[in-house]
Design an enzyme around this catalytic site. Structure first.
Site, PDB file in Angstrom:
ATOM      1  N   GLU A 218      29.520  -3.005  54.039  1.00 17.82           N
ATOM      2  CA  GLU A 218      29.033  -2.209  53.014  1.00 17.82           C
ATOM      3  C   GLU A 218      30.014  -1.187  52.704  1.00 17.82           C
ATOM      4  O   GLU A 218      31.151  -1.084  53.547  1.00 17.82           O
ATOM      5  CB  GLU A 218      27.700  -1.513  53.762  1.00 17.82           C
ATOM      6  N   ASP A 219      30.025  -0.644  51.438  1.00 16.74           N
ATOM      7  CA  ASP A 219      31.261   0.328  51.208  1.00 16.74           C
ATOM      8  C   ASP A 219      31.050   1.589  52.004  1.00 16.74           C
ATOM      9  O   ASP A 219      32.163   2.088  52.208  1.00 16.74           O
ATOM     10  CB  ASP A 219      30.809   0.675  49.785  1.00 16.74           C
TER      11      ASP A 219
ATOM     12  N   ASP B 103      25.680   6.353  54.647  1.00 13.66           N
ATOM     13  CA  ASP B 103      25.246   7.828  54.324  1.00 13.66           C
ATOM     14  C   ASP B 103      24.108   7.928  55.160  1.00 13.66           C
ATOM     15  O   ASP B 103      24.252   8.457  56.397  1.00 13.66           O
ATOM     16  CB  ASP B 103      24.915   7.787  52.792  1.00 13.66           C
TER      17      ASP B 103
ATOM     18  N   PHE C 119      30.695  13.332  47.897  1.00 16.22           N
ATOM     19  CA  PHE C 119      30.315  12.148  46.998  1.00 16.22           C
ATOM     20  C   PHE C 119      31.704  11.828  46.470  1.00 16.22           C
ATOM     21  O   PHE C 119      32.676  12.400  45.911  1.00 16.22           O
ATOM     22  CB  PHE C 119      29.509  12.728  45.694  1.00 16.22           C
TER      23      PHE C 119
ATOM     24  N   ARG D  81      34.108   2.607  39.326  1.00 15.40           N
ATOM     25  CA  ARG D  81      34.307   1.516  40.290  1.00 15.40           C
ATOM     26  C   ARG D  81      35.653   1.175  40.219  1.00 15.40           C
ATOM     27  O   ARG D  81      36.108   0.469  41.203  1.00 15.40           O
ATOM     28  CB  ARG D  81      33.260   0.348  40.204  1.00 15.40           C
TER      29      ARG D  81
HETATM   30  P1  5GP Z   1      22.402   4.969  52.509  1.00 16.47           P
HETATM   31  O1  5GP Z   1      21.436   3.796  52.438  1.00 16.47           O
HETATM   32  O2  5GP Z   1      23.264   4.939  53.719  1.00 16.47           O
HETATM   33  O3  5GP Z   1      22.041   6.590  52.212  1.00 16.47           O
HETATM   34  O4  5GP Z   1      23.434   5.197  51.386  1.00 16.47           O
HETATM   35  C1  5GP Z   1      24.317   3.916  51.206  1.00 16.47           C
HETATM   36  C2  5GP Z   1      24.494   3.674  49.785  1.00 16.47           C
HETATM   37  O5  5GP Z   1      24.371   4.899  48.885  1.00 16.47           O
HETATM   38  C3  5GP Z   1      25.781   3.034  49.436  1.00 16.47           C
HETATM   39  O6  5GP Z   1      25.550   1.779  49.276  1.00 16.47           O
HETATM   40  C4  5GP Z   1      26.167   3.682  48.248  1.00 16.47           C
HETATM   41  O7  5GP Z   1      25.746   2.848  47.021  1.00 16.47           O
HETATM   42  C5  5GP Z   1      25.465   5.001  48.032  1.00 16.47           C
HETATM   43  N1  5GP Z   1      26.137   6.176  48.390  1.00 16.47           N
HETATM   44  C6  5GP Z   1      26.017   6.785  49.334  1.00 16.47           C
HETATM   45  N2  5GP Z   1      27.154   7.971  49.562  1.00 16.47           N
HETATM   46  C7  5GP Z   1      27.929   7.741  48.447  1.00 16.47           C
HETATM   47  C8  5GP Z   1      29.135   8.538  47.810  1.00 16.47           C
HETATM   48  O8  5GP Z   1      29.522   9.334  48.502  1.00 16.47           O
HETATM   49  N3  5GP Z   1      29.626   7.853  46.830  1.00 16.47           N
HETATM   50  C9  5GP Z   1      29.006   6.708  46.015  1.00 16.47           C
HETATM   51  N4  5GP Z   1      29.545   6.243  45.028  1.00 16.47           N
HETATM   52  N5  5GP Z   1      27.642   6.264  46.731  1.00 16.47           N
HETATM   53  C10 5GP Z   1      27.289   6.551  47.557  1.00 16.47           C
HETATM   54 MG    MG Z   2      25.411   0.853  47.286  1.00 18.95          MG
END
Ligand code: 5GP
Ligand code: MG
Length: 176
Positions: free
Chosen positions: A97-98, A101, A150, A163
């Protein structure tokens, strides 16, 4: 909305860290047939670079989850694409995963892989954000730990843009 002038993490640092992670993964998964499950779209860039460092019997599958609108988590995770069951059942799986969060996306994705009968699921993220977790998720492999900001670039988007930036930048939504 303002993109940082200098990258938070530049291309050379990303490349060095990806190479290190690749070496560690080769060691840890020695002898076990591995499937890499990539979460689209954001992790595609990181995964493409990381996969160049993995053995040639590594299988690659894609998953598509969506939990985000703009910069605020919506709280629900839906899957538009899932891996082929035969690539997951009974195999070691590395979920890529990227960014981690709240943990919702990885929590839901791991549950899908376990549901498909993965022998083992390990998690590899490019970025681990110092943000409150909603789901108890810890990544087994982390590229970089970052503050609760962010970020965009190297696959990470803001409403589907940014991207293509080759490095990682911070994006301030309300500059003062
Ligand atoms: P989670 O489900 O852990 O809250 O979030 C993961 C997803 O939220 C990631 O796949 C990404 O798409 C998005 N995300 C969370 N933080 C960021 C951020 O700082 N920048 C971007 N571009 N996407 C984020
Ligand atoms: Mg994502």
């Amino acid at each position: 909305m303002r993109l940082s002038d200098a990258p938070l993490i530049d291309q050379a640092r990303i490349a060095r860290r990806v190479e290190e992670l690749g070496a560690q993964l080769r060691e840890d998964f020695q002898g076990a047939p591995l499937t890499v499950a990539v979460l689209l779209k954001g992790a595609a860039w990181f995964a493409a670079d990381l996969l160049r460092h993995l053995p040639h019997d590594t299988r690659v599958e894609f998953m598509r989850a969506q939990s985000y609108a703009g910069t605020a988590s919506t709280g629900t995770v839906e899957f538009g694409l899932l891996p082929a069951a035969e690539a997951i059942t009974g195999r070691d799986v590395l979920l890529v995963e990227d960014i981690l969060d709240t943990g919702r996306t990885l929590h839901a994705a791991r549950a899908q892989l376990q549901g498909l009968g993965a022998a083992k699921v390990k998690i590899c993220v490019l970025l681990d954000k110092a943000a409150p977790r909603v789901e108890a998720i810890t990544a087994d492999y982390v590229g970089f730990r970052i503050d609760d900001e962010f970020v965009v670039g190297y696959g990470l988007d803001y409403n589907e843009e940014y991207r293509t930036l080759p490095a990682i930048y911070t994006l301030s939504i309300n500059p003062h």
